[in-house]
Design a protein around this motif. Structure first.
Motif, PDB file in Angstrom:
ATOM      1  N   ALA A 162       0.665  -1.229  -0.159  1.00 35.31           N
ATOM      2  CA  ALA A 162       0.094   0.133   0.133  1.00 35.31           C
ATOM      3  C   ALA A 162       0.909   0.954   0.082  1.00 35.31           C
ATOM      4  CB  ALA A 162      -1.003  -0.077   1.234  1.00 35.31           C
ATOM      5  N   PRO A 163       1.279   1.582  -1.161  1.00 39.67           N
ATOM      6  CA  PRO A 163       2.220   2.996  -1.183  1.00 39.67           C
ATOM      7  C   PRO A 163       1.909   3.952  -0.808  1.00 39.67           C
ATOM      8  CG  PRO A 163       1.909   2.064  -3.500  1.00 39.67           C
ATOM      9  CD  PRO A 163       1.094   0.977  -2.591  1.00 39.67           C
ATOM     10  N   VAL A 164       2.467   4.978  -0.322  1.00 44.94           N
ATOM     11  CA  VAL A 164       2.295   6.306  -0.418  1.00 44.94           C
ATOM     12  C   VAL A 164       3.049   7.069  -1.612  1.00 44.94           C
ATOM     13  CG1 VAL A 164       2.069   8.573   0.791  1.00 44.94           C
ATOM     14  CG2 VAL A 164       1.350   6.786   1.840  1.00 44.94           C
ATOM     15  N   PRO A 165       2.689   6.938  -2.577  1.00 45.81           N
ATOM     16  CA  PRO A 165       3.638   7.471  -3.810  1.00 45.81           C
ATOM     17  C   PRO A 165       4.087   9.018  -3.713  1.00 45.81           C
ATOM     18  CG  PRO A 165       1.419   6.920  -4.796  1.00 45.81           C
ATOM     19  CD  PRO A 165       1.571   7.016  -3.137  1.00 45.81           C
ATOM     20  N   TRP A 166       5.383   9.168  -4.255  1.00 46.53           N
ATOM     21  CA  TRP A 166       5.899  10.407  -4.113  1.00 46.53           C
ATOM     22  C   TRP A 166       6.697  10.843  -5.248  1.00 46.53           C
ATOM     23  CZ3 TRP A 166      10.511  12.698  -3.302  1.00 46.53           C
ATOM     24  CH2 TRP A 166      11.542  11.763  -2.884  1.00 46.53           C
ATOM     25  N   PHE A 167       6.898  12.042  -5.578  1.00 44.27           N
ATOM     26  CA  PHE A 167       7.630  12.246  -6.839  1.00 44.27           C
ATOM     27  C   PHE A 167       8.463  13.548  -6.468  1.00 44.27           C
ATOM     28  CE2 PHE A 167       3.641  10.186  -7.754  1.00 44.27           C
ATOM     29  CZ  PHE A 167       4.010   9.578  -8.415  1.00 44.27           C
ATOM     30  N   TRP A 168       9.629  13.975  -7.140  1.00 45.35           N
ATOM     31  CA  TRP A 168      10.181  15.282  -7.020  1.00 45.35           C
ATOM     32  C   TRP A 168      10.601  15.771  -8.626  1.00 45.35           C
ATOM     33  CZ3 TRP A 168      13.404  11.409  -6.633  1.00 45.35           C
ATOM     34  CH2 TRP A 168      14.489  11.267  -6.785  1.00 45.35           C
ATOM     35  N   SER A 169      10.855  17.159  -8.478  1.00 42.61           N
ATOM     36  CA  SER A 169      11.157  17.706  -9.974  1.00 42.61           C
ATOM     37  C   SER A 169      11.969  19.039  -9.440  1.00 42.61           C
ATOM     38  CB  SER A 169      10.040  17.793 -10.727  1.00 42.61           C
ATOM     39  OG  SER A 169      10.694  18.471 -12.109  1.00 42.61           O
ATOM     40  N   ASP A 170      13.233  19.059 -10.220  1.00 45.96           N
ATOM     41  CA  ASP A 170      13.898  20.336  -9.777  1.00 45.96           C
ATOM     42  C   ASP A 170      13.871  21.100 -11.211  1.00 45.96           C
ATOM     43  OD1 ASP A 170      14.760  19.581  -7.158  1.00 45.96           O
ATOM     44  OD2 ASP A 170      16.248  18.368  -7.843  1.00 45.96           O
ATOM     45  N   GLN A 171      13.461  22.312 -11.194  1.00 43.23           N
ATOM     46  CA  GLN A 171      13.626  23.061 -12.105  1.00 43.23           C
ATOM     47  C   GLN A 171      14.063  24.581 -11.892  1.00 43.23           C
ATOM     48  OE1 GLN A 171       9.866  22.676 -14.498  1.00 43.23           O
ATOM     49  NE2 GLN A 171       9.615  20.660 -13.470  1.00 43.23           N
ATOM     50  N   TYR A 172      15.117  25.045 -12.676  1.00 40.91           N
ATOM     51  CA  TYR A 172      15.693  26.271 -12.349  1.00 40.91           C
ATOM     52  C   TYR A 172      16.027  26.240 -10.565  1.00 40.91           C
ATOM     53  CZ  TYR A 172      13.782  27.298 -16.619  1.00 40.91           C
ATOM     54  OH  TYR A 172      13.399  27.092 -17.933  1.00 40.91           O
ATOM     55  N   ASP A 173      15.555  27.192  -9.764  1.00 37.69           N
ATOM     56  CA  ASP A 173      15.754  27.157  -8.385  1.00 37.69           C
ATOM     57  C   ASP A 173      14.383  26.711  -7.557  1.00 37.69           C
ATOM     58  OD1 ASP A 173      18.254  27.945  -8.452  1.00 37.69           O
ATOM     59  OD2 ASP A 173      17.655  30.120  -8.660  1.00 37.69           O
ATOM     60  N   CYS A 174      13.564  25.868  -8.627  1.00 40.06           N
ATOM     61  CA  CYS A 174      12.298  25.601  -8.095  1.00 40.06           C
ATOM     62  C   CYS A 174      12.229  24.206  -7.701  1.00 40.06           C
ATOM     63  CB  CYS A 174      11.160  25.948  -8.919  1.00 40.06           C
ATOM     64  SG  CYS A 174       9.603  25.155  -8.446  1.00 40.06           S
ATOM     65  N   LYS A 175      11.809  23.865  -6.191  1.00 43.16           N
ATOM     66  CA  LYS A 175      11.771  22.696  -5.776  1.00 43.16           C
ATOM     67  C   LYS A 175      10.146  22.248  -5.944  1.00 43.16           C
ATOM     68  CE  LYS A 175      13.959  21.158  -2.282  1.00 43.16           C
ATOM     69  NZ  LYS A 175      15.133  19.946  -2.698  1.00 43.16           N
ATOM     70  N   LEU A 176      10.089  21.159  -6.757  1.00 45.37           N
ATOM     71  CA  LEU A 176       8.624  20.363  -6.727  1.00 45.37           C
ATOM     72  C   LEU A 176       8.696  19.029  -5.841  1.00 45.37           C
ATOM     73  CD1 LEU A 176       5.459  20.267  -7.642  1.00 45.37           C
ATOM     74  CD2 LEU A 176       6.455  19.337  -9.629  1.00 45.37           C
ATOM     75  N   GLN A 177       7.602  18.999  -5.138  1.00 38.84           N
ATOM     76  CA  GLN A 177       7.563  17.701  -4.497  1.00 38.84           C
ATOM     77  C   GLN A 177       5.995  17.512  -4.446  1.00 38.84           C
ATOM     78  OE1 GLN A 177       9.540  19.609  -0.917  1.00 38.84           O
ATOM     79  NE2 GLN A 177      10.426  17.713  -0.480  1.00 38.84           N
ATOM     80  N   ILE A 178       5.713  16.272  -4.700  1.00 38.86           N
ATOM     81  CA  ILE A 178       4.429  15.722  -4.989  1.00 38.86           C
ATOM     82  C   ILE A 178       4.383  14.417  -4.096  1.00 38.86           C
ATOM     83  CG2 ILE A 178       2.814  14.808  -6.641  1.00 38.86           C
ATOM     84  CD1 ILE A 178       4.582  15.968  -8.770  1.00 38.86           C
ATOM     85  N   ALA A 179       3.162  14.637  -2.964  1.00 41.77           N
ATOM     86  CA  ALA A 179       2.914  13.339  -2.334  1.00 41.77           C
ATOM     87  C   ALA A 179       1.487  12.811  -3.089  1.00 41.77           C
ATOM     88  CB  ALA A 179       2.734  14.017  -0.875  1.00 41.77           C
ATOM     89  N   GLY A 180       1.334  11.513  -2.883  1.00 46.16           N
ATOM     90  CA  GLY A 180       0.026  11.084  -3.393  1.00 46.16           C
ATOM     91  C   GLY A 180      -0.069  10.865  -4.955  1.00 46.16           C
ATOM     92  N   LEU A 181      -1.290  10.416  -5.357  1.00 54.12           N
ATOM     93  CA  LEU A 181      -1.805  10.488  -6.764  1.00 54.12           C
ATOM     94  C   LEU A 181      -3.036  11.109  -7.044  1.00 54.12           C
ATOM     95  CD1 LEU A 181      -1.118   7.068  -8.646  1.00 54.12           C
ATOM     96  CD2 LEU A 181       0.169   9.244  -8.943  1.00 54.12           C
ATOM     97  N   ASN A 182      -2.922  12.063  -7.826  1.00 53.69           N
ATOM     98  CA  ASN A 182      -4.170  12.718  -8.031  1.00 53.69           C
ATOM     99  C   ASN A 182      -5.407  12.051  -8.791  1.00 53.69           C
ATOM    100  OD1 ASN A 182      -3.562  13.206 -10.632  1.00 53.69           O
ATOM    101  ND2 ASN A 182      -2.862  15.470 -10.369  1.00 53.69           N
TER     102      ASN A 182
END
Lengths: 106, 390
Positions: B303-323
């Motif tokens: 039963a995962p809690v998915p998460w993802f990340w992306s770095d673009q320029y100086d922006c940090k995106l972190q995503i928890a879950g699935l929409n």
């Protein structure tokens, strides 16, 4: 190479040599130190390389700031000495650095 | 998986077969710090080479499995039927391959790329010289990361997205709006709702595209980031149930109980749906879950809690879950300038969060998802309500 001492959650001490310029996290992962997951590979995005810095070393490693501090606030049992060790670069200053690894990661 | 099996006391022999020449490595930096040159190749390795032997794991690199004979429990390597290996348990951790453009043939021209492997990143980096023009096809996270890297290196960048907006498949319009603005501000020419009619110029080195709208965009280098296809061909040919990925249950078991699948190549149950989860977290967590079940069966399903990340320029995106299937999005302002988070709800249930420069919201969302907590949307929107005091 710089000697870093990792203390695993069960008390096992692992002294390993880590290349300068690498992170303290990479030293743990590449030497199979237990308890450091480092899912994001050092991007300061996952908070799974949390460890406690021995108080006597804090002056040299510095304290967590910014995103790192924000993530540590929600880590498993954070303390004032907590760091995400992917954010600590190994330099000759850190010869003998001692860090303790918690029994769980976020 | 192999290391987890050893850690849990698995005593049988373990063989890992891979068709690349490098021992297992991290792929996320390929579109980020490896491509910029900030991270050297030796630092991509997941484990130092000697640890495989130390843990009794035989690594067969640069070898490709051609087929699996399930009745004989044997895998056969390319080209040679005498060359085979038997198994008790077989794991497909075959990952995926980039979706290729339809009309460019089997071998891409020398200045057109997809990105999945070290060799792709190496070949591409040589051509990403300052002043050149990079054409990025696809406005997903990989495409956006590549655009950011290229701008940092001083290239001119045009990004084309066929759908009405970037990140259409993976994020809400609020998150997409932020990234559109970020890239435009950083000098990327970003065009949405446009399709390529044809590549023009020398066959081995096209120099411009014709768009269905009628105009043309010239380029020196082009890269496609238009999605991943699961590597399930061998599994399908072996008669395993597949449907855009190898179908597995909550313990990674395929339709053959001796064969399991994990990571990008698997389609797994998640909150009532069957999905593929393209993430580092899933590749690790699902593999470990299967390893644990092999050594000590009978545990709960994955039963995962998915998460993802992306770095673009100086922006940090972190995503928890699935929409997946969201019905509402609310935005929470962050405590620092430039920080905010978009929270996805499906009915009353909070299912995901895109945190932009807002690590606190990400960490809280991840924790809540793990315990199935249902925060109230009105409270989330209220910046005076401190997440940490929850």
């Amino acid at each position: 190479m710089v000697k870093i001492i990792y203390v695993e959650a069960d008390g096992t001490e692992r002294a390993v040599d880590v290349a300068e310029g690498h992170s303290v996290m990479e030293g743990a992962v590449s030497n199979g130190v237990h308890g450091i997951v480092a899912e994001c590979g050092g991007a300061c995005s996952c908070a799974t390389c949390h460890a406690y810095i021995d108080v006597s070393w804090l002056e040299k490693t510095g304290l967590a700031e910014g995103d790192e501090a924000d993530m540590l606030e929600f880590a498993h049992e954070p303390k004032p000495t907590s760091r995400l060790i992917c954010q600590i670069e190994v330099t000759s200053d850190l010869e003998g650095l001692r860090i303790e690894i918690p029994d769980e990661q976020a | 998986m192999a290391f987890r099996l050893r850690q849990k006391g698995y005593r049988g022999s373990i063989t890992m077969i891979g068709d690349e020449v490098w021992p297992p490595y991290q792929r996320p930096p390929l579109s980020k710090k490896y491509l910029t040159g900030e991270l050297a190749r030796d630092r991509l390795s997941l484990k130092p080479a000697e640890t495989y032997e130390e843990n009794g794991i035989e690594l067969l690199l640069d070898r490709r499995v051609a087929r699996v004979d399930r009745a004989a429990r044997r895998v056969f390597f390319d080209g040679n039927d005498d060359n085979s290996l038997d198994y008790e348990t077989l794991i497909f951790a075959t990952g995926g391959r980039p979706r290729q453009p339809d009309d460019l043939g089997d071998t891409l021209p020398e200045n057109i790329f997809t990105l999945r492997a070290i060799s792709d990143a190496d070949a591409m980096r040589e051509r990403l010289a300052p002043g050149k023009h990079l054409l990025v096809v696809g406005g997903g996270y990989i495409g956006l990361e590549l655009a950011a890297v290229a701008r940092k290196r001083g290239l001119k960048v045009t990004l084309l997205e066929q759908a009405p907006r970037i990140l259409g498949r993976v994020a809400c319009s609020q998150t997409a709006d932020y990234f559109r603005h970020l890239h435009t501000e950083n000098g990327v020419t970003l065009r949405e709702g446009v399709s390529i009619e044809s590549f023009e110029g020398p066959e081995q080195r096209p120099s411009f595209v014709k768009l269905t709208e009628g105009d043309e965009v010239s380029f020196d280098v082009a890269v496609f980031g238009i999605g991943l296809l699961p590597n399930d061909t061998i599994a399908r040919e072996a008669g395993l149930e597949c449907a855009g990925g190898i179908i597995v249950d909550g313990w990674g078991r395929t339709s053959d109980p001796d064969i399991r699948a994990a990571g990008d190549c698997a389609r797994l149950p998640y909150r009532g749906d069957m999905i593929r989860l393209e993430s580092v977290h899933n590749a690790i967590a699902q593999a470990e879950h299967i390893a644990d079940d092999i050594v000590c069966p009978g545990g709960p399903s994955y039963a995962p809690v998915p998460w993802f990340w992306s770095d673009q320029y100086d922006c940090k995106l972190q995503i928890a879950g699935l929409n997946l299937g969201y019905t509402k999005v609310v935005t929470r302002p962050g405590t620092k300038p430039g920080a905010f988070s978009n929270w996805y709800f499906k009915g009353e249930e909070m299912i995901a969060c895109d945190a932009i420069n807002d690590a606190r919201s990400f960490m809280m969302a991840k924790r809540w998802l793990a315990v199935a907590h249902r925060p109230c949307p009105e409270l989330i929107c209220d910046p005076s309500w401190d997440l940490a005091k929850f």
